[in-house]
Design a protein around this motif. Sequence first.
Motif, mmCIF file in Angstrom:
data_model
loop_
_atom_site.group_PDB
_atom_site.id
_atom_site.type_symbol
_atom_site.label_atom_id
_atom_site.label_comp_id
_atom_site.label_asym_id
_atom_site.label_seq_id
_atom_site.Cartn_x
_atom_site.Cartn_y
_atom_site.Cartn_z
ATOM 1 N N ALA A 61 0.893 -1.351 -0.050
ATOM 2 C CA ALA A 61 -0.094 0.009 -0.074
ATOM 3 C C ALA A 61 0.922 1.233 -0.197
ATOM 4 O O ALA A 61 0.376 2.197 -0.850
ATOM 5 N N ASN A 64 2.493 1.735 -3.469
ATOM 6 C CA ASN A 64 1.418 2.118 -4.456
ATOM 7 C C ASN A 64 1.097 3.758 -4.194
ATOM 8 O O ASN A 64 0.901 4.411 -5.305
ATOM 9 N N SER A 65 1.063 3.837 -3.301
ATOM 10 C CA SER A 65 0.928 5.615 -2.751
ATOM 11 C C SER A 65 1.843 6.460 -3.139
ATOM 12 O O SER A 65 1.737 7.413 -3.617
ATOM 13 N N LYS A 68 2.094 6.629 -7.067
ATOM 14 C CA LYS A 68 0.741 7.266 -7.652
ATOM 15 C C LYS A 68 0.948 9.028 -6.905
ATOM 16 O O LYS A 68 0.112 9.842 -7.332
ATOM 17 N N LEU A 70 0.544 9.973 -3.946
ATOM 18 C CA LEU A 70 -0.476 10.202 -3.059
ATOM 19 C C LEU A 70 0.184 10.601 -1.702
ATOM 20 O O LEU A 70 1.052 10.205 -1.269
#
Length: 70
Positions: A61, A64-65, A68, A70
């Motif tokens: 997680a 991935n963040s 991206k 985030l």
Amino acid sequence: MDKMKLGKIVLFSALVACYANVQTAGFNCSLEKLNETEKTIYSTPALSGIDSIANRRYTIAIDNSVAKGL
């Protein structure tokens, strides 16, 4: 609790218990200064397996963040 939900919990617990036999906790168990919680997780195969799974999912997680933005 209905029988279907209880069945799913039992199945999940059995899978985790089997999986835990080949996994280790998500932290370094060789450290000499483990706290009581870490000692309990390390010494309980099911908890160690769950911790390992949670650690991998957390890492994915975060990766991935970051990827991206985030």
